[in-house]
Design an enzyme around this catalytic site. Structure first.
Site, PDB file in Angstrom:
ATOM      1  N   SER A   1       0.841  -1.181   0.000  1.00 39.22           N
ATOM      2  CA  SER A   1       0.000   0.000   0.000  1.00 39.22           C
ATOM      3  C   SER A   1       0.888   1.248   0.000  1.00 39.22           C
ATOM      4  O   SER A   1       1.684   1.438  -0.915  1.00 39.22           O
ATOM      5  CB  SER A   1      -0.957  -0.045   1.193  1.00 39.22           C
ATOM      6  OG  SER A   1      -1.958   0.931   1.080  1.00 39.22           O
TER       7      SER A   1
ATOM      8  N   HIS B   1      -7.755  -5.589   0.135  1.00 38.28           N
ATOM      9  CA  HIS B   1      -6.498  -4.888   0.354  1.00 38.28           C
ATOM     10  C   HIS B   1      -5.872  -5.325   1.682  1.00 38.28           C
ATOM     11  O   HIS B   1      -6.556  -5.436   2.692  1.00 38.28           O
ATOM     12  CB  HIS B   1      -6.795  -3.387   0.393  1.00 38.28           C
ATOM     13  CG  HIS B   1      -5.601  -2.495   0.386  1.00 38.28           C
ATOM     14  ND1 HIS B   1      -4.770  -2.370  -0.698  1.00 38.28           N
ATOM     15  CD2 HIS B   1      -5.110  -1.651   1.335  1.00 38.28           C
ATOM     16  CE1 HIS B   1      -3.828  -1.483  -0.426  1.00 38.28           C
ATOM     17  NE2 HIS B   1      -3.998  -1.049   0.802  1.00 38.28           N
TER      18      HIS B   1
ATOM     19  N   GLU C   1      -9.253  -5.544  -3.976  1.00 36.69           N
ATOM     20  CA  GLU C   1      -8.662  -4.507  -3.117  1.00 36.69           C
ATOM     21  C   GLU C   1      -9.746  -3.622  -2.495  1.00 36.69           C
ATOM     22  O   GLU C   1      -9.717  -3.295  -1.309  1.00 36.69           O
ATOM     23  CB  GLU C   1      -7.722  -3.624  -3.948  1.00 36.69           C
ATOM     24  CG  GLU C   1      -6.577  -4.332  -4.621  1.00 36.69           C
ATOM     25  CD  GLU C   1      -5.327  -4.401  -3.767  1.00 36.69           C
ATOM     26  OE1 GLU C   1      -5.365  -3.986  -2.592  1.00 36.69           O
ATOM     27  OE2 GLU C   1      -4.298  -4.892  -4.280  1.00 36.69           O
TER      28      GLU C   1
END
Length: 482
Positions: free
Chosen positions: A193, A405, A310
Site C-alpha cells: 500500500s 487490500h 482490493e
C-alpha cells in the site's frame, strides 16, 4: 559478536553495541534500534539527522516508539492492528536474523509498512520477521514519520520527510547490517500500500541509488500527488490550530493538538473518495523525476502485484458497498468515468464477472485505476530488469471482505498463527497458501526469481489462492462464476 551468556546476542553498530534477544527457533531479534535522531524540537520538520552514539550496551529487547499518529476509525480498528508506543525516539528499526555473525552474508529484506502514510508501524504483530529469519533472510522493519510530520508540505521545510527517513534507514542498513549477518549488497526493499508507493519513490530517489538490489511493490504503484491536493491538508490544519501554515508555527504547536487537527482533516479524504491527502510530491531535491518513469528505468528486479478485490477493504467496513448497490447503474457509470474506461471495458468486465452487482463492478473499475493499471503499465514499460506480477485471490473468512487490500500480508510474513492475523483473514486461513507465498518472497530476496516467469507484457499474472486464469476462463465458459 557472540551471544552474551548464550541467550542475549549482541551486535556492534557504528553508533554503539546493541543487545537483542534469542527467541524460539534460534532467531536473534534486535528491536528499537535508532537509525536517526529523535525528530523533536527544531528537528520535527527537518531532514533526518544521524543518531547520537552511546557508550556501553544499549538494550534492544523491545519495540521502540512508534511515529506519532491518530488511531484508525472504529470501523477499521477491529481489522487493522496498529500499536501505539509513546516516546520521542520513533526513527528506529528492528532486525530479525538467524545468524548475527559478521560475514555471514545473508540476503536482507527491508520492510516499509503501509497505512496511507498516516498510520501503521513496524510493531504490528503481522509484520513479525521470524519466519524470514527462519528461512535464511535478515529481516529489517522500519518506522518513519507519518502524516503532517512526514508529508505535510511547508514553504520552510524539506518535502517528503518520511521518504528521507526511509532513505536514512536504508543507509543505516548499508553501513551496519553486516554486523547482523546480512549482505549489504543483497538488500530487497518491500512494502504494501503506502509502503509500496514508498518503494516506487525509492526506485526514483537519487539519494537511494545503490542502497538496494531488488524491490517488491504490494498493492501500491509509484506515484506522486499534485501539490494542489496535498497543500490543503496543512492549510486546513492551520485553520483549526489558528496558526500560520508554516513548519515554524507547527513546530511550536503541541503534538496532541497537531494530531487532533490531523485526524479532523483526514475524515475528508480516502483512497476511493479522493480529496486532499498527505502524500509524496515532486521535489527537486528528493524526487526530481516522476516515480513511474524512474521505476520503469530502474535496473533492479521487481516483484509487484495486487489482491483481486482490493476495494472491499475501503468499501465494505463503511457500508459503501450497500450504497453503491442501491445506486445501481449510476454507480458503475460514475466509476467508469473516474477510472477513464470506455463502455466496452465495462461490458468486458460484466462478461468476466457474471452475476457481479454494481458495487463490485464499480470497485473493480476503481481498483484498475488506482492499482492494477499503473502496475501493469510499469511492468510493460520496464526494460532494464525483469518484473514478476502476481494476483492474490483467496477470500477472507471475515464476511464481506473477500480478497481485500492488505489480506496477503499474513501470508507473505507467514504469521497466520498470530491472533492479529485473524482480524483481517478470519479463522482457518490456509497455511499451505502462506507456505507458498512466503517461499516465493524468500526466493526473490535470495536470487531475484520468485518461481515464475517475468511478465511478458501480455499474459496473466501468477495467481495465489484461487483458480488460474485458464481455469477461470473454462469455468465462465460453462456458466460457473469463480
Amino acid at each position: 559478536m557472540s551471544p552474551a551468556g548464550g541467550t542475549r546476542p549482541r551486535a556492534r553498530t557504528r553508533y554503539g553495541v546493541v543487545e537483542g534477544r534469542l527467541e524460539e527457533g534460534g532467531i536473534h531479534v534486535f528491536r528499537g534500534i535508532p537509525y536517526a535522531a529523535p525528530p523533536v524540537g527544531t528537528l520535527r520538520f527537518a531532514a533526518p539527522r544521524p543518531p547520537a552514539a552511546w557508550d556501553g550496551v544499549r538494550d534492544a529487547g523491545a519495540f521502540g516508539p512508534t511515529a506519532p499518529k491518530a488511531p484508525y476509525p472504529d470501523r477499521y480498528a477491529s481489522l487493522l492492528p496498529d500499536p501505539q508506543i509513546p516516546g520521542d525516539d520513533c526513527l528506529n528499526l528492528n532486525v530479525w536474523t538467524p545468524d548475527p555473525s559478521p560475514g555471514a552474508g545473508l540476503p536482507v529484506m527491508v520492510w516499509i509498512h503501509g497505512g496511507a502514510l498516516t498510520r501503521g508501524s513496524s510493531a504490528v504483530p503481522v509484520y513479525d520477521g521470524s519466519a524470514f529469519a527462519r528461512d535464511g533472510v535478515v529481516l529489517v522493519s522500519v518506522n518513519y514519520r507519518l502524516g503532517v510530520l512526514g508529508y505535510g508540505v511547508f514553504p520552510d521545510a524539506p518535502a517528503n520527510r518520511g521518504l528521507l527517513d526511509q532513505i536514512a534507514a536504508l543507509t543505516w542498513v548499508r553501513d551496519n547490517i553486516g554486523a547482523f549477518g546480512g549482505d549489504p549488497g543483497r538488500v530487497t526493499v518491500f512494502g504494501e500500500s503506502a509502503g509500496a508507493i514508498s518503494v516506487g519513490a525509492l526506485m526514483a530517489a537519487p539519494a537511494a541509488a545503490g542502497l538496494f538490489a531488488r524491490a517488491v511493490m504490494q498493492s501500491g504503484p509509484p506515484e506522486v500527488l499534485p501539490r494542489e491536493r496535498t497543500r490543503p491538508m496543512v492549510r486546513r490544519m492551520a485553520s483549526l490550530l489558528k496558526v500560520p501554515a508554516t513548519a515554524k508555527a507547527f513546530t511550536a504547536a503541541a503534538l496532541p493538538d497537531l494530531l487532533a487537527a490531523q485526524a479532523a482533516v483526514l475524515r475528508r479524504s480516502g483512497p476511493v473518495t479522493g480529496g486532499p491527502a498527505f502524500g509524496l510530491v515532486a521535489d527537486p531535491d528528493s524526487l526530481p523525476e516522476d516515480p513511474a518513469a524512474a521505476a520503469a528505468a530502474c535496473a533492479v528486479p521487481l516483484l509487484a502485484g495486487w489482491t483481486a478485490e482490493e476495494y472491499r477493504l475501503w468499501l465494505a467496513p463503511t457500508g459503501a458497498m450497500r450504497v453503491l448497490d442501491r445506486m445501481g447503474p449510476l454507480a458503475v457509470e460514475l466509476a467508469r468515468v473516474r477510472s477513464g474506461k470506455d463502455r466496452a471495458a465495462v461490458r468486458a468486465l460484466r462478461a468476466a464477472l457474471p452475476g457481479a452487482g454494481p458495487a463490485d463492478l464499480a470497485g473493480h473499475l476503481l481498483t484498475d485505476r488506482l492499482l492494477r493499471d499503473p502496475l501493469r503499465r510499469l511492468a510493460a514499460a520496464r526494460r532494464p530488469a525483469p518484473t514478476h506480477l502476481y494476483e492474490f485471490r483467496w477470500p477472507s473468512g471475515v464476511p464481506g471482505l473477500g480478497a481485500c487490500h492488505a489480506l496477503e500480508l499474513g501470508f507473505v510474513f507467514d504469521t497466520l498463527r498470530k491472533p492479529e492475523s485473524a482480524w483481517l483473514a478470519g479463522p482457518d486461513a490456509p497455511q499451505a497458501l502462506a507456505d507458498e507465498m512466503h517461499a516465493a518472497w524468500v526466493r526473490f530476496a535470495a536470487a531475484g526469481d520468485p518461481g515464475w516467469a517475468p511478465w511478458d507484457g501480455d499474459g496473466p499474472p501468477k495467481v495465489f489462492g484461487g483458480p488460474s486464469w485458464e481455469e477461470r476462463k473454462a469455468q465462465r465458459a460453462v456458466g460457473v462464476t469463480p
